[in-house]
Design a protein around this motif. Structure first.
Motif, PDB file in Angstrom:
ATOM      1  N   THR A  71       0.849  -1.188   0.000  1.00  0.00           N
ATOM      2  CA  THR A  71       0.000   0.000   0.000  1.00  0.00           C
ATOM      3  C   THR A  71       0.885   1.239   0.000  1.00  0.00           C
ATOM      4  O   THR A  71       2.049   1.191   0.388  1.00  0.00           O
ATOM      5  CB  THR A  71      -0.911   0.052   1.245  1.00  0.00           C
ATOM      6  N   VAL A  77      -3.156   2.245   9.570  1.00  0.00           N
ATOM      7  CA  VAL A  77      -4.586   1.934   9.572  1.00  0.00           C
ATOM      8  C   VAL A  77      -5.313   3.057   8.846  1.00  0.00           C
ATOM      9  O   VAL A  77      -5.123   4.225   9.146  1.00  0.00           O
ATOM     10  CB  VAL A  77      -5.120   1.783  11.012  1.00  0.00           C
ATOM     11  N   VAL A  78      -6.112   2.684   7.872  1.00  0.00           N
ATOM     12  CA  VAL A  78      -6.875   3.661   7.101  1.00  0.00           C
ATOM     13  C   VAL A  78      -8.343   3.257   7.106  1.00  0.00           C
ATOM     14  O   VAL A  78      -8.672   2.084   7.267  1.00  0.00           O
ATOM     15  CB  VAL A  78      -6.362   3.768   5.647  1.00  0.00           C
ATOM     16  N   PRO A  79      -9.258   4.223   6.956  1.00  0.00           N
ATOM     17  CA  PRO A  79     -10.690   3.886   6.923  1.00  0.00           C
ATOM     18  C   PRO A  79     -11.014   3.006   5.711  1.00  0.00           C
ATOM     19  O   PRO A  79     -10.462   3.190   4.636  1.00  0.00           O
ATOM     20  CB  PRO A  79     -11.387   5.235   6.803  1.00  0.00           C
ATOM     21  N   THR A  80     -11.891   2.054   5.930  1.00  0.00           N
ATOM     22  CA  THR A  80     -12.332   1.173   4.855  1.00  0.00           C
ATOM     23  C   THR A  80     -13.668   1.672   4.314  1.00  0.00           C
ATOM     24  O   THR A  80     -14.559   2.012   5.091  1.00  0.00           O
ATOM     25  CB  THR A  80     -12.502  -0.260   5.386  1.00  0.00           C
ATOM     26  N   PRO A  81     -13.819   1.715   3.013  1.00  0.00           N
ATOM     27  CA  PRO A  81     -15.091   2.168   2.445  1.00  0.00           C
ATOM     28  C   PRO A  81     -16.248   1.257   2.873  1.00  0.00           C
ATOM     29  O   PRO A  81     -16.076   0.042   2.959  1.00  0.00           O
ATOM     30  CB  PRO A  81     -14.863   2.078   0.927  1.00  0.00           C
ATOM     31  N   SER A  83     -18.678   0.147   1.250  1.00  0.00           N
ATOM     32  CA  SER A  83     -18.997  -0.863   0.236  1.00  0.00           C
ATOM     33  C   SER A  83     -18.197  -2.153   0.453  1.00  0.00           C
ATOM     34  O   SER A  83     -18.675  -3.250   0.159  1.00  0.00           O
ATOM     35  CB  SER A  83     -18.758  -0.312  -1.162  1.00  0.00           C
ATOM     36  N   VAL A  84     -16.985  -2.023   0.969  1.00  0.00           N
ATOM     37  CA  VAL A  84     -16.165  -3.207   1.249  1.00  0.00           C
ATOM     38  C   VAL A  84     -16.795  -4.002   2.390  1.00  0.00           C
ATOM     39  O   VAL A  84     -16.931  -5.223   2.316  1.00  0.00           O
ATOM     40  CB  VAL A  84     -14.709  -2.823   1.578  1.00  0.00           C
ATOM     41  N   HIS A  85     -17.203  -3.323   3.435  1.00  0.00           N
ATOM     42  CA  HIS A  85     -17.846  -3.993   4.572  1.00  0.00           C
ATOM     43  C   HIS A  85     -19.146  -4.699   4.151  1.00  0.00           C
ATOM     44  O   HIS A  85     -19.412  -5.816   4.581  1.00  0.00           O
ATOM     45  CB  HIS A  85     -18.133  -3.007   5.701  1.00  0.00           C
TER      46      HIS A  85
END
Length: 89
Positions: A71, A77-81, A83-85
């Motif tokens: 990456t 640690v980055v926020p996850t969209p 839509s992925v969840h």
């Protein structure tokens, strides 16, 4: 390569003053990744056994200098969209 090998030799002999800046910059140059690898370098520098110290230095060189991260931010640690969840649930 010669620059980081010289720094590696300095760390192995536990001379003072060797740091990641002697090797070049960690890849990628993000604040948390740099902090983590500098912390690891200090741990490795304190290893008494020369073979274990060498192994630690080789691992550190591979992790921070030779093998690219997957990456752009390293392992921060980055926020996850959302839509992925939703796809994972």
């Amino acid at each position: 390569a010669a620059m980081w090998l010289a720094a590696l030799a300095a760390l192995v002999s536990m001379r003072e003053g060797a740091s990641s800046s002697s090797w070049g910059e960690w890849i990628p140059e993000t604040p948390l990744w740099k902090q983590r690898l500098d912390y690891r370098a200090e741990q490795v520098r304190r290893i008494a056994d020369s073979q274990e110290r060498w192994d630690g230095l080789m691992n550190l060189a591979m992790t921070g200098l030779l093998v690219p991260n997957f990456t752009a931010t390293g392992f921060e640690v980055v926020p996850t969209p959302p839509s992925v969840h939703s796809r994972l649930n």
